[in-house]
Design an enzyme around this catalytic site. Structure first.
Site, PDB file in Angstrom:
ATOM      1  N   HIS A  88       1.430   2.209  -3.596  1.00  0.00           N
ATOM      2  CA  HIS A  88       0.307   2.972  -4.152  1.00  0.00           C
ATOM      3  C   HIS A  88       0.291   4.405  -3.604  1.00  0.00           C
ATOM      4  O   HIS A  88       0.106   5.373  -4.347  1.00  0.00           O
ATOM      5  CB  HIS A  88      -1.025   2.300  -3.802  1.00  0.00           C
ATOM      6  CG  HIS A  88      -1.239   0.974  -4.457  1.00  0.00           C
ATOM      7  ND1 HIS A  88      -1.050   0.761  -5.811  1.00  0.00           N
ATOM      8  CD2 HIS A  88      -1.665  -0.222  -3.952  1.00  0.00           C
ATOM      9  CE1 HIS A  88      -1.331  -0.498  -6.104  1.00  0.00           C
ATOM     10  NE2 HIS A  88      -1.707  -1.117  -4.996  1.00  0.00           N
ATOM     11  N   GLU A 101       0.821  -1.207   0.000  1.00  0.00           N
ATOM     12  CA  GLU A 101       0.000   0.000   0.000  1.00  0.00           C
ATOM     13  C   GLU A 101       0.859   1.263   0.000  1.00  0.00           C
ATOM     14  O   GLU A 101       0.439   2.296  -0.538  1.00  0.00           O
ATOM     15  CB  GLU A 101      -0.944  -0.009   1.208  1.00  0.00           C
ATOM     16  CG  GLU A 101      -1.916  -1.187   1.253  1.00  0.00           C
ATOM     17  CD  GLU A 101      -2.738  -1.341  -0.023  1.00  0.00           C
ATOM     18  OE1 GLU A 101      -2.974  -0.326  -0.709  1.00  0.00           O
ATOM     19  OE2 GLU A 101      -3.142  -2.480  -0.331  1.00  0.00           O
TER      20      GLU A 101
END
Length: 452
Positions: free
Chosen positions: A25, A22
């Site tokens: 991202h 994550e």
């Protein structure tokens, strides 16, 4: 080993891998100027929440730790003020959106490269790539390999230890290629020994691929010194004591424990004459091995006495320099990714069994075992799962990163995005596929737990 140990090892691995994914991202979104609303580790009810930065990004720790997500400003999810439209994800170019999506799996691959690089620089203990007895009629025997050969190179690339030899062979096990081995045999170097890999069975219930090829380690050179015999065992009845060293069996000289075990195993129900050294004295004792239950192999109820030094006497240190270590890490990450894709492809074609699909229970088991084996083993496990996570997310399945990249590729070719209806159907199909995979993985996990 407690269930808590397995659970904590598993949760730590998942937390690290999800956070890294994550973060990929998140950082890519920030770099592209997209506003991030929430960074969540886990799903479900919020356990902990804090806001940071000028965008007041909410960082969340949720109740279900099996995953995470980054929520960005997006007109498809909620109305966006005109002043912030340029910071919405859906208003970005295809290139920027693709980069943000790709950054998650890429972060997992970079983590693996970092872990493998650190291990290469720090150095690890390994066994030499020296072969033990090569069984007749195996692929290794047909290739001309013999006991005592030391593998120097595979396809022209140096091999520094047994683990690297094993990794090279396993990474090519599904390719049905012929690997070219160079070996050291005594004072001579033999080159271009062809080792075909066709016919190797990759299945959790099949024999180890190395054993299928006929490649085994030589037995450890542990001295044949006895520990305390079991009460009422043949060894105890014969008068053997802890600390006794076996010199000979039926007048045949014994140097290592494995030789002693094999002589005993082949003498079930027969009297065996042992020459034993006890302190400064040498004596002869007779023992009759008992047949093991359901087998014709004999045993006398005594184990070897080890001091740890003898077990590591033949080990070597494998260490790489700065740039060599990075190259080795990139190569290992690439080969592991390629092997993962090959396994997935062969599962679809039926060559590899569906039993090889593992779920969280099996992964937790590996996490606990690797954590118990030491930090370097746990880090290798972490790198391997990180690569698997990266590969899985790049599959062209809707709701996965690879599915979004497929949408963007189609959008780039068509010059306009797919309709919302088509995207919605794709999302539903992706959820069905993932649900089926997770169900199969849980079934396989439960099958291993209850039926082995």
């Amino acid at each position: 080993m407690s269930i808590l140990h397995y659970a904590l090892s598993f949760l730590l691995a998942i937390a690290v891998l999800v956070a890294i994914h994550e973060c990929g991202h998140f950082l890519a979104a920030r770099w592209c100027g997209v506003k991030v609303l929430r960074f969540s580790l886990g799903f479900g009810p919020v356990m902990f929440s804090r806001r940071f930065g000028k965008d007041e990004t909410e960082f969340v720790l949720a109740a279900v730790p099996l995953g995470g997500y980054v929520r960005m400003l997006d007109e498809r999810e909620a109305p966006v003020a005109n002043s912030e439209l340029e910071r919405a994800f859906n208003t970005q170019s295809v290139g920027k959106r693709s980069l943000i999506v790709l950054a998650g799996p890429l972060a997992n691959f970079l983590l693996a490269v970092l872990v493998y690089s650190c291990l290469a620089w720090a150095g690890t203990r390994d066994l030499p790539a020296r072969l033990g007895a090569v069984p007749a009629a195996t692929v290794a025997a047909q290739a001309g390999l013999r006991e005592g050969d030391v593998v120097l190179r595979v396809d022209g690339r140096d091999v520094r230890g047994w683990s690297e030899l094993r990794a090279r062979l396993l990474q090519n096990a599904l390719s049905e290629e012929v690997l070219v081995l160079d070996v050291q045999r005594g004072e001579a170097e033999l080159t271009s020994l062809n080792l075909p890999l066709a016919g190797i069975e990759i299945d959790e219930r099949a024999a180890d691929p190395m054993l299928q090829l006929g490649l085994v380690l030589p037995p450890p050179r542990i001295p044949p010194v006895l520990s305390k015999p079991l009460p009422a065992s043949p060894a105890a009845r014969a008068g053997l004591l802890a600390g006794d060293r076996i010199l000979a069996v039926n007048a045949q000289h014994i140097e290592i424990w494995a030789e002693f075990v094999e002589r005993i195993a082949s003498s079930a129900g027969k009297d065996v004459l042992l020459e034993v050294q006890r302190g400064e004295s040498v004596m002869q004792l007779t023992v009759r091995p008992e047949a093991q239950a359901g087998s014709t192999r004999g045993r006398i109820g005594v184990a070897v006495q080890t001091d740890g030094i003898d077990l590591q006497r033949d080990s070597i240190e494998v260490r790489y320099g700065l740039f060599e270590g990075v190259f080795q890490a990139i190569t290992q990450t690439w080969n592991t990714s390629r092997f993962s894709l090959e396994v997935m492809g062969h599962i679809l074609t039926g060559r590899v069994s569906l039993r090889n699909i593992s779920g969280p229970v099996t992964i937790a088991d590996y996490a606990g075992q690797s954590a118990s084996a030491g930090l370097d083993t746990y880090l290798r496990f972490l790198a391997m799962v990180s690569i698997s996570l990266g590969v899985l997310n790049l599959l062209p399945v809707p709701i996965l990163d690879g599915g979004h990249l497929l949408y963007y590729a189609i959008e780039y070719i068509r010059g306009k995005p797919l309709s919302e209806r088509l995207e919605e159907l794709g999302q539903r199909l992706g959820m069905i596929i993932l649900a089926l995979l997770m169900s199969l993985a849980f079934f396989n996990d439960l099958n291993r737990v209850f039926f082995g």
